[in-house]
Design an enzyme around this catalytic site. Structure first.
Site, PDB file in Angstrom:
ATOM      1  N   TRP A  85       1.008  -1.271  -0.042  1.00 35.80           N
ATOM      2  CA  TRP A  85      -0.046  -0.207   0.073  1.00 35.80           C
ATOM      3  C   TRP A  85       0.939   1.155  -0.046  1.00 35.80           C
ATOM      4  O   TRP A  85       0.579   2.267   0.653  1.00 35.80           O
ATOM      5  CB  TRP A  85      -0.773   0.169   1.252  1.00 35.80           C
ATOM      6  CG  TRP A  85      -1.749  -1.157   1.367  1.00 35.80           C
ATOM      7  CD1 TRP A  85      -2.630  -1.648   0.307  1.00 35.80           C
ATOM      8  CD2 TRP A  85      -1.981  -1.946   2.317  1.00 35.80           C
ATOM      9  NE1 TRP A  85      -3.464  -2.724   0.658  1.00 35.80           N
ATOM     10  CE2 TRP A  85      -2.754  -2.999   2.103  1.00 35.80           C
ATOM     11  CE3 TRP A  85      -1.413  -2.117   3.620  1.00 35.80           C
ATOM     12  CZ2 TRP A  85      -3.261  -4.126   2.820  1.00 35.80           C
ATOM     13  CZ3 TRP A  85      -1.765  -3.234   4.446  1.00 35.80           C
ATOM     14  CH2 TRP A  85      -2.937  -4.253   3.880  1.00 35.80           C
ATOM     15  N   HIS A  86       2.004   1.294  -0.675  1.00 36.92           N
ATOM     16  CA  HIS A  86       2.822   2.431  -0.928  1.00 36.92           C
ATOM     17  C   HIS A  86       2.896   3.036  -2.247  1.00 36.92           C
ATOM     18  O   HIS A  86       3.957   3.386  -2.714  1.00 36.92           O
ATOM     19  CB  HIS A  86       4.300   1.860  -0.631  1.00 36.92           C
ATOM     20  CG  HIS A  86       4.397   1.406   0.856  1.00 36.92           C
ATOM     21  ND1 HIS A  86       5.323   0.631   1.457  1.00 36.92           N
ATOM     22  CD2 HIS A  86       3.323   1.591   2.096  1.00 36.92           C
ATOM     23  CE1 HIS A  86       5.230   0.490   2.837  1.00 36.92           C
ATOM     24  NE2 HIS A  86       3.963   0.914   3.018  1.00 36.92           N
ATOM     25  N   GLN A  87       1.761   3.045  -2.959  1.00 36.71           N
ATOM     26  CA  GLN A  87       1.561   3.757  -4.370  1.00 36.71           C
ATOM     27  C   GLN A  87       2.236   5.135  -4.269  1.00 36.71           C
ATOM     28  O   GLN A  87       1.937   6.153  -3.372  1.00 36.71           O
ATOM     29  CB  GLN A  87       0.269   3.962  -4.598  1.00 36.71           C
ATOM     30  CG  GLN A  87      -0.420   2.305  -4.751  1.00 36.71           C
ATOM     31  CD  GLN A  87      -2.057   2.483  -5.646  1.00 36.71           C
ATOM     32  OE1 GLN A  87      -1.939   2.715  -6.703  1.00 36.71           O
ATOM     33  NE2 GLN A  87      -2.803   2.465  -4.613  1.00 36.71           N
TER      34      GLN A  87
END
Length: 535
Positions: free
Chosen positions: A470-472
């Site tokens: 979840w590190h876009q």
């Protein structure tokens, strides 16, 4: 000074009364779009000055929920109204799977629903930022000054690298569970050094293993919004509006004059006398840019959007940390501490790399992908995610339409670069060596998955098991080439009075979780704006 419950209630009432009095204003000096880890910083820092009128817009709602404040409940936010619920397109490199790309839609953004890990990024990340921007204000030495300024560090003394008294309370995971301490022992047995903190010296060299630094105080989560913005919400110069979906930028010539917002189903226009700052994250920032006419000409033309500024890099260069779960069965049920992620390991598969390429995150419960769950998930177990800190695969974001309610197309292209599969195999190999080390024998019965698979079966396991951290990021990158969207001062090329301050400006994804780097990006944006306007 001790803050009593009555003090907290009185302040909450003052905030409520002040914000109610502000809600009809439409004219501001600065408009910050997005109350996540960067936007919360920008708004709060600008509002330090009483004469500056600041509006902070957030599409999500209140952060007053048990799943936000209680560390162990963070997974309960996924798939709720506090999550944008993004999904990547089906991906041939993941055996046709579509993987969720959850992102915070709430005051605090990701910092209100994440696992609370404070990870500063590697020295080489920030030096790379500085080289791309042509500005030493982004290098490691400069960023280290920002970290010292903002931190309130409650761990082993390290005055050269850690700060005290700042708005960001950070401390090592308190009373870590046996799984976390065993991970450090296992790392040492494999020749990986261990450190008092995953930040500081550990992120200046080859990496290592450490108990996580977390944003938890007295058993409660600390979001960036609560640390920076909320303490200023009783001030008459700061307005925070929730449920406000930014639809488009408004213009006066090539100058951004404000934003159009959908609020309670109705269009509202807000005006910015000075500047607008987009802090909407790596999906919604390029969306608003493109739907406002800023982006690749061909993509805008597909949807009949008039081009105001051609910028080929908007929506390109999408990066994310991908990981693969390895699971072990406990001999006896174990407690879950501090939200479940208490230890981490960063290491280089090749010593010539400028930063660790392996990012291992320990989680104290079993987390298989849906596709790999059929292999058998233990009732009680733990997971080590073998992650890629710097994947080479690059994705792209595309519009599905010209309107605010048209979903973005996320073409993540995870594992599309062949080097990423090779790196994944190396990362899982090391992960299995760690989990099967003697340090864990008193805790686990056996490795549940993946087990000792042949190459073809292991590759299938990885394609079926790949998930996001979840590190876009990186979809409106900072730099000086033709694919860059902002310069070193975070100004959007070819457009006046518009800056971006969020993970989308990263030229490459940082080593580790992205909350702390987003705070730095917010601080840099605020410093730049205050210097320009002498505030």
């Amino acid at each position: 000074m001790t803050i009593t419950i009555s003090d907290e209630r009185a302040f909450a009432q003052a905030v409520q009364a002040n914000q109610a009095a502000r809600c009809r204003q439409t004219e501001f000096d600065f408009i910050v779009c997005g109350a996540g880890s960067a936007g919360s910083v920008v708004a709060a820092r600008l509002a330090e000055h009483p004469e500056v009128r600041v509006l902070l817009l957030e599409a999500g709602g209140s952060d007053e929920a048990a799943s936000v404040t209680e560390p162990a409940l963070w997974p309960h936010n996924l798939g709720t109204e506090r999550d944008w619920g993004f999904m990547a397109e089906p991906n041939e490199f993941l055996n046709g799977r579509s993987i969720p790309m959850n992102m915070g839609k709430v005051l605090g953004g990701g910092s209100s629903i994440n696992v609370m890990v404070w990870a500063r990024g590697h020295r080489s990340d920030w030096d790379y930022f500085a080289a791309e921007a042509g500005d030493d204000a982004w290098n490691y030495a400069s960023v280290l000054d920002i970290y010292r300024r903002v931190e309130d560090w409650h761990g082993p003394a390290d005055p050269a690298r850690r700060g005290e008294g700042g708005p960001v309370y950070v401390a090592p995971a308190r009373d870590p569970q046996p799984t976390a301490t065993a991970m450090l022992e296992a790392a040492r047995s494999l020749g990986v050094p261990t450190f008092d903190s995953p930040n500081g010296a550990m992120m200046e060299g080859d990496g290592g293993a450490a108990i996580n630094d977390l944003r938890i105080r007295d058993g409660k989560r600390l979001s960036v919004f609560r640390s920076y913005t909320y303490p200023r919400m009783a001030q008459p110069n700061l307005t925070v509006i929730t449920g406000a979906l930014v639809s488009k930028l408004t213009f006066d010539g090539n100058r951004v004059a404000g934003v159009d917002v959908i609020l309670d189903g109705q269009p509202v226009r807000f005006h910015a006398a000075r500047e607008v700052v987009l802090s909407l994250g790596a999906v919604n920032t390029p969306k608003v840019l493109m739907q406002s006419g800023i982006g690749p000409e061909d993509e805008l033309a597909r949807h009949g959007i008039k081009v105001r500024q051609h910028l080929a890099g908007v929506g390109r260069n999408h990066q994310d940390h991908v990981s693969f779960g390895c699971i072990w069965e406990y001999r006896e049920p174990q407690q879950v501490g501090n939200g479940g992620s208490e230890a981490t390991l960063y290491w280089k598969s090749n010593p010539t790399l400028d930063a660790p390429d392996m990012l291992h995150c320990q989680v104290e419960f079993p987390v298989p992908s849906a596709e790999n769950a059929a292999r058998g998930v233990p009732a009680h177990g733990w997971t080590m995610f073998a992650g890629l800190a710097h994947p080479k695969s690059r994705g792209r974001l595309l519009l599905s339409g010209p309107d605010a309610d048209d979903a973005m197309i996320i073409r993540a292209n995870t594992l599309s670069h062949p080097d990423d599969m090779a790196s994944a195999l190396a990362s899982v190999r090391m992960c299995r060596e760690l989990g099967n080390a003697s340090a864990f024998r008193h805790l686990v019965t056996h490795e549940s998955m993946p087990g000792n698979l042949g190459l073809e079966d292991m590759q299938r396991y990885l394609r079926n098991g790949a998930v996001t951290y979840w590190h876009q990021s990186c979809t409106a990158k900072m730099g000086r080439d033709t694919m860059s969207v902002v310069n070193g001062d975070l100004e959007v090329y070819g457009v006046r009075n518009l800056r971006i301050a969020d993970s989308s400006i990263m030229p490459r994804i940082t080593t580790g979780n992205t909350m702390a780097p987003c705070v730095v990006i917010g601080e840099r944006a605020a410093d730049i704006l205050k210097a320009k306007y002498h505030i």
